[in-house]
Design a protein around this motif. Structure first.
Motif, PDB file in Angstrom:
ATOM      1  N   GLU A  37      -6.985   6.102   2.675  1.00 52.00           N
ATOM      2  CA  GLU A  37      -7.471   6.943   1.582  1.00 52.00           C
ATOM      3  C   GLU A  37      -6.347   7.280   0.612  1.00 52.00           C
ATOM      4  OE1 GLU A  37      -7.879   7.890   4.866  1.00 52.00           O
ATOM      5  OE2 GLU A  37      -9.892   7.047   5.061  1.00 52.00           O
ATOM      6  N   GLN A  38      -5.154   7.500   1.161  1.00 50.20           N
ATOM      7  CA  GLN A  38      -3.994   7.791   0.318  1.00 50.20           C
ATOM      8  C   GLN A  38      -3.635   6.577  -0.532  1.00 50.20           C
ATOM      9  OE1 GLN A  38      -2.483  10.638  -0.069  1.00 50.20           O
ATOM     10  NE2 GLN A  38      -3.161  11.848   1.653  1.00 50.20           N
ATOM     11  N   LEU A  39      -3.711   5.391   0.069  1.00 50.85           N
ATOM     12  CA  LEU A  39      -3.423   4.162  -0.667  1.00 50.85           C
ATOM     13  C   LEU A  39      -4.436   3.981  -1.787  1.00 50.85           C
ATOM     14  CD1 LEU A  39      -1.894   1.551  -1.152  1.00 50.85           C
ATOM     15  CD2 LEU A  39      -3.236   0.500   0.696  1.00 50.85           C
ATOM     16  N   GLU A  40      -5.707   4.201  -1.502  1.00 55.59           N
ATOM     17  CA  GLU A  40      -6.735   4.098  -2.536  1.00 55.59           C
ATOM     18  C   GLU A  40      -6.430   5.037  -3.699  1.00 55.59           C
ATOM     19  OE1 GLU A  40     -10.643   4.738  -0.890  1.00 55.59           O
ATOM     20  OE2 GLU A  40     -10.406   3.090   0.527  1.00 55.59           O
ATOM     21  N   GLY A  41      -6.076   6.268  -3.378  1.00 56.30           N
ATOM     22  CA  GLY A  41      -5.775   7.253  -4.405  1.00 56.30           C
ATOM     23  C   GLY A  41      -4.582   6.860  -5.254  1.00 56.30           C
ATOM     24  N   LEU A  49      -7.380   2.339 -11.644  1.00 57.87           N
ATOM     25  CA  LEU A  49      -8.550   1.683 -11.065  1.00 57.87           C
ATOM     26  C   LEU A  49      -9.624   2.696 -10.705  1.00 57.87           C
ATOM     27  CD1 LEU A  49      -6.812  -0.743  -8.528  1.00 57.87           C
ATOM     28  CD2 LEU A  49      -7.537  -1.245 -10.866  1.00 57.87           C
ATOM     29  N   ALA A  50     -10.868   2.251 -10.765  1.00 54.66           N
ATOM     30  CA  ALA A  50     -11.973   3.046 -10.242  1.00 54.66           C
ATOM     31  C   ALA A  50     -11.889   3.028  -8.718  1.00 54.66           C
ATOM     32  CB  ALA A  50     -13.305   2.469 -10.698  1.00 54.66           C
ATOM     33  N   LYS A  51     -12.460   4.029  -8.084  1.00 53.27           N
ATOM     34  CA  LYS A  51     -12.409   4.138  -6.626  1.00 53.27           C
ATOM     35  C   LYS A  51     -12.942   2.881  -5.942  1.00 53.27           C
ATOM     36  CE  LYS A  51     -13.560   7.254  -2.832  1.00 53.27           C
ATOM     37  NZ  LYS A  51     -12.207   7.417  -2.324  1.00 53.27           N
ATOM     38  N   ASP A  52     -14.082   2.378  -6.409  1.00 57.00           N
ATOM     39  CA  ASP A  52     -14.664   1.169  -5.801  1.00 57.00           C
ATOM     40  C   ASP A  52     -13.754  -0.040  -5.958  1.00 57.00           C
ATOM     41  OD1 ASP A  52     -16.877   2.583  -4.986  1.00 57.00           O
ATOM     42  OD2 ASP A  52     -18.193   1.825  -6.566  1.00 57.00           O
ATOM     43  N   ARG A  53     -13.120  -0.152  -7.109  1.00 57.85           N
ATOM     44  CA  ARG A  53     -12.216  -1.282  -7.352  1.00 57.85           C
ATOM     45  C   ARG A  53     -11.003  -1.199  -6.434  1.00 57.85           C
ATOM     46  NH1 ARG A  53     -10.174  -4.829 -11.413  1.00 57.85           N
ATOM     47  NH2 ARG A  53      -8.659  -6.027 -10.237  1.00 57.85           N
ATOM     48  N   ALA A  54     -10.435  -0.006  -6.287  1.00 57.17           N
ATOM     49  CA  ALA A  54      -9.282   0.170  -5.395  1.00 57.17           C
ATOM     50  C   ALA A  54      -9.671  -0.198  -3.968  1.00 57.17           C
ATOM     51  CB  ALA A  54      -8.769   1.604  -5.465  1.00 57.17           C
TER      52      ALA A  54
END
Length: 68
Positions: A37-41, A49-54
């Motif tokens: 989750e931290q990497l996505e953020g 990036l949008a959340k889905d793209r990340a």
């Protein structure tokens, strides 16, 4: 996907993550500490990036690793 492997081997994985996403700083990688989750953020923050793209980019990167 067994993200626990990444989290458990974060010190070794940081280099691979940095190769893929060079805009992440060493401080970013330390803060992420293997947590997906931290990497996505951080990807959203650094690359816009949008959340889905990340999430999809991380999935794709993970699937292309030879160690899993």
């Amino acid at each position: 996907m067994d993200w626990n492997r990444v989290e458990g081997n974060w010190k070794q994985m940081k280099g691979k993550v940095k190769e893929q996403w060079g805009k992440l700083t060493d401080d970013d990688l330390d803060q992420i500490a293997g947590k997906r989750e931290q990497l996505e953020g951080k990807l959203q923050e650094r690359y816009g990036l949008a959340k889905d793209r990340a999430k999809n980019d991380i999935d794709s990167w993970y699937d292309n690793q030879t160690w899993h």
